[in-house]
Design a protein around this motif. Structure first.
Motif, PDB file in Angstrom:
ATOM      1  N   MET A 111       0.844  -1.182   0.000  1.00 20.15           N
ATOM      2  CA  MET A 111       0.000   0.000   0.000  1.00 20.15           C
ATOM      3  C   MET A 111       0.884   1.239   0.000  1.00 20.15           C
ATOM      4  O   MET A 111       1.824   1.333   0.769  1.00 20.15           O
ATOM      5  CB  MET A 111      -0.899  -0.012   1.233  1.00 20.15           C
ATOM      6  CG  MET A 111      -2.003   1.003   1.245  1.00 20.15           C
ATOM      7  SD  MET A 111      -3.260   0.882  -0.042  1.00 20.15           S
ATOM      8  CE  MET A 111      -4.008  -0.675   0.296  1.00 20.15           C
ATOM      9  N   SER A 112       0.606   2.176  -0.854  1.00 18.54           N
ATOM     10  CA  SER A 112       1.350   3.431  -0.947  1.00 18.54           C
ATOM     11  C   SER A 112       0.709   4.470  -0.041  1.00 18.54           C
ATOM     12  O   SER A 112      -0.457   4.344   0.332  1.00 18.54           O
ATOM     13  CB  SER A 112       1.341   3.933  -2.384  1.00 18.54           C
ATOM     14  OG  SER A 112       1.950   2.982  -3.230  1.00 18.54           O
ATOM     15  N   VAL A 113       1.499   5.484   0.297  1.00 24.02           N
ATOM     16  CA  VAL A 113       0.969   6.538   1.163  1.00 24.02           C
ATOM     17  C   VAL A 113       1.426   7.913   0.692  1.00 24.02           C
ATOM     18  O   VAL A 113       2.482   8.068   0.089  1.00 24.02           O
ATOM     19  CB  VAL A 113       1.398   6.372   2.642  1.00 24.02           C
ATOM     20  CG1 VAL A 113       0.896   5.083   3.229  1.00 24.02           C
ATOM     21  CG2 VAL A 113       2.893   6.500   2.812  1.00 24.02           C
ATOM     22  N   VAL A 114       0.600   8.891   0.983  1.00 25.67           N
ATOM     23  CA  VAL A 114       1.001  10.285   1.002  1.00 25.67           C
ATOM     24  C   VAL A 114       1.175  10.572   2.484  1.00 25.67           C
ATOM     25  O   VAL A 114       0.349  10.157   3.303  1.00 25.67           O
ATOM     26  CB  VAL A 114      -0.083  11.203   0.394  1.00 25.67           C
ATOM     27  CG1 VAL A 114       0.275  12.662   0.583  1.00 25.67           C
ATOM     28  CG2 VAL A 114      -0.286  10.876  -1.064  1.00 25.67           C
ATOM     29  N   SER A 167       5.450  11.328  -0.547  1.00 26.25           N
ATOM     30  CA  SER A 167       4.742  10.084  -0.845  1.00 26.25           C
ATOM     31  C   SER A 167       5.765   8.961  -0.914  1.00 26.25           C
ATOM     32  O   SER A 167       6.949   9.189  -1.145  1.00 26.25           O
ATOM     33  CB  SER A 167       3.977  10.184  -2.160  1.00 26.25           C
ATOM     34  OG  SER A 167       4.868  10.377  -3.233  1.00 26.25           O
ATOM     35  N   SER A 168       5.277   7.755  -0.684  1.00 28.48           N
ATOM     36  CA  SER A 168       6.168   6.605  -0.692  1.00 28.48           C
ATOM     37  C   SER A 168       5.382   5.333  -0.955  1.00 28.48           C
ATOM     38  O   SER A 168       4.220   5.215  -0.578  1.00 28.48           O
ATOM     39  CB  SER A 168       6.883   6.487   0.649  1.00 28.48           C
ATOM     40  OG  SER A 168       7.723   5.363   0.677  1.00 28.48           O
ATOM     41  N   ILE A 169       6.052   4.392  -1.583  1.00 27.28           N
ATOM     42  CA  ILE A 169       5.448   3.077  -1.784  1.00 27.28           C
ATOM     43  C   ILE A 169       5.680   2.210  -0.548  1.00 27.28           C
ATOM     44  O   ILE A 169       4.805   1.455  -0.134  1.00 27.28           O
ATOM     45  CB  ILE A 169       6.018   2.412  -3.052  1.00 27.28           C
ATOM     46  CG1 ILE A 169       5.607   3.222  -4.283  1.00 27.28           C
ATOM     47  CG2 ILE A 169       5.551   0.977  -3.183  1.00 27.28           C
ATOM     48  CD1 ILE A 169       6.247   2.770  -5.572  1.00 27.28           C
ATOM     49  N   ILE A 170       6.855   2.354   0.073  1.00 30.95           N
ATOM     50  CA  ILE A 170       7.177   1.608   1.297  1.00 30.95           C
ATOM     51  C   ILE A 170       7.467   2.635   2.396  1.00 30.95           C
ATOM     52  O   ILE A 170       8.611   3.072   2.585  1.00 30.95           O
ATOM     53  CB  ILE A 170       8.365   0.657   1.077  1.00 30.95           C
ATOM     54  CG1 ILE A 170       8.092  -0.271  -0.109  1.00 30.95           C
ATOM     55  CG2 ILE A 170       8.632  -0.154   2.345  1.00 30.95           C
ATOM     56  CD1 ILE A 170       9.267  -1.125  -0.522  1.00 30.95           C
ATOM     57  N   PHE A 171       6.432   3.028   3.119  1.00 32.35           N
ATOM     58  CA  PHE A 171       6.502   4.149   4.050  1.00 32.35           C
ATOM     59  C   PHE A 171       7.536   3.956   5.156  1.00 32.35           C
ATOM     60  O   PHE A 171       8.304   4.875   5.453  1.00 32.35           O
ATOM     61  CB  PHE A 171       5.126   4.419   4.657  1.00 32.35           C
ATOM     62  CG  PHE A 171       5.148   5.469   5.725  1.00 32.35           C
ATOM     63  CD1 PHE A 171       5.452   6.785   5.410  1.00 32.35           C
ATOM     64  CD2 PHE A 171       4.891   5.143   7.039  1.00 32.35           C
ATOM     65  CE1 PHE A 171       5.487   7.755   6.398  1.00 32.35           C
ATOM     66  CE2 PHE A 171       4.925   6.096   8.030  1.00 32.35           C
ATOM     67  CZ  PHE A 171       5.217   7.417   7.704  1.00 32.35           C
ATOM     68  N   GLU A 175      -3.393   6.425   2.969  1.00 30.86           N
ATOM     69  CA  GLU A 175      -3.056   5.260   2.156  1.00 30.86           C
ATOM     70  C   GLU A 175      -3.839   5.278   0.845  1.00 30.86           C
ATOM     71  O   GLU A 175      -4.978   5.734   0.788  1.00 30.86           O
ATOM     72  CB  GLU A 175      -3.355   3.966   2.913  1.00 30.86           C
ATOM     73  CG  GLU A 175      -2.478   3.756   4.115  1.00 30.86           C
ATOM     74  CD  GLU A 175      -2.712   2.418   4.775  1.00 30.86           C
ATOM     75  OE1 GLU A 175      -3.634   1.669   4.351  1.00 30.86           O
ATOM     76  OE2 GLU A 175      -1.981   2.107   5.719  1.00 30.86           O
ATOM     77  N   PHE A 176      -3.194   4.774  -0.191  1.00 31.26           N
ATOM     78  CA  PHE A 176      -3.877   4.609  -1.480  1.00 31.26           C
ATOM     79  C   PHE A 176      -3.246   3.438  -2.216  1.00 31.26           C
ATOM     80  O   PHE A 176      -2.128   3.019  -1.918  1.00 31.26           O
ATOM     81  CB  PHE A 176      -3.805   5.887  -2.317  1.00 31.26           C
ATOM     82  CG  PHE A 176      -2.415   6.283  -2.747  1.00 31.26           C
ATOM     83  CD1 PHE A 176      -1.921   5.899  -3.975  1.00 31.26           C
ATOM     84  CD2 PHE A 176      -1.602   7.046  -1.908  1.00 31.26           C
ATOM     85  CE1 PHE A 176      -0.647   6.267  -4.379  1.00 31.26           C
ATOM     86  CE2 PHE A 176      -0.328   7.425  -2.307  1.00 31.26           C
ATOM     87  CZ  PHE A 176       0.154   7.032  -3.537  1.00 31.26           C
ATOM     88  N   GLU A 177      -3.987   2.898  -3.129  1.00 28.48           N
ATOM     89  CA  GLU A 177      -3.483   1.786  -3.920  1.00 28.48           C
ATOM     90  C   GLU A 177      -2.774   2.337  -5.144  1.00 28.48           C
ATOM     91  O   GLU A 177      -3.347   3.118  -5.911  1.00 28.48           O
ATOM     92  CB  GLU A 177      -4.622   0.876  -4.350  1.00 28.48           C
ATOM     93  CG  GLU A 177      -4.152  -0.378  -5.042  1.00 28.48           C
ATOM     94  CD  GLU A 177      -5.280  -1.343  -5.346  1.00 28.48           C
ATOM     95  OE1 GLU A 177      -5.062  -2.252  -6.147  1.00 28.48           O
ATOM     96  OE2 GLU A 177      -6.376  -1.174  -4.788  1.00 28.48           O
ATOM     97  N   TYR A 178      -1.523   1.955  -5.316  1.00 25.69           N
ATOM     98  CA  TYR A 178      -0.719   2.387  -6.445  1.00 25.69           C
ATOM     99  C   TYR A 178      -1.009   1.460  -7.614  1.00 25.69           C
ATOM    100  O   TYR A 178      -0.786   0.253  -7.527  1.00 25.69           O
ATOM    101  CB  TYR A 178       0.757   2.373  -6.081  1.00 25.69           C
ATOM    102  CG  TYR A 178       1.669   2.912  -7.147  1.00 25.69           C
ATOM    103  CD1 TYR A 178       1.748   4.278  -7.365  1.00 25.69           C
ATOM    104  CD2 TYR A 178       2.413   2.056  -7.933  1.00 25.69           C
ATOM    105  CE1 TYR A 178       2.593   4.787  -8.343  1.00 25.69           C
ATOM    106  CE2 TYR A 178       3.259   2.564  -8.918  1.00 25.69           C
ATOM    107  CZ  TYR A 178       3.337   3.924  -9.117  1.00 25.69           C
ATOM    108  OH  TYR A 178       4.167   4.429 -10.090  1.00 25.69           O
TER     109      TYR A 178
END
Length: 71
Positions: free
Chosen positions: A1-4, A18-22, A65-68
């Protein structure tokens, strides 16, 4: 799960990213902030944290969280 993510010191917004692996990104921020050999050591965010003697672990991290999705 990606995040801003948003980094706050109290009510003051210091940074948005933002990151894919927070968790890895958060760890990298801490490393870059205090490692004088890092190319990013003198970025404004890190200088601000050091200049104001902010305990890195006291920063507030808010995430969305958002789905990349790739095509």
């Amino acid at each position: 799960m990606s995040v801003v993510y948003f980094i706050y010191y109290g009510d003051l917004l210091l940074y948005a990213g933002s990151s894919i692996i927070f968790e890895n990104r958060k760890s990298k921020h801490k490393s870059d902030c205090f490692n004088e050999k890092s190319k990013k050591y003198n970025k404004h965010l890190y200088k601000y944290i050091r200049d104001h003697n902010i305990d890195f672990d006291s920063l507030i991290w808010k995430t969305i969280e958002f789905e990349y999705i790739t095509s």
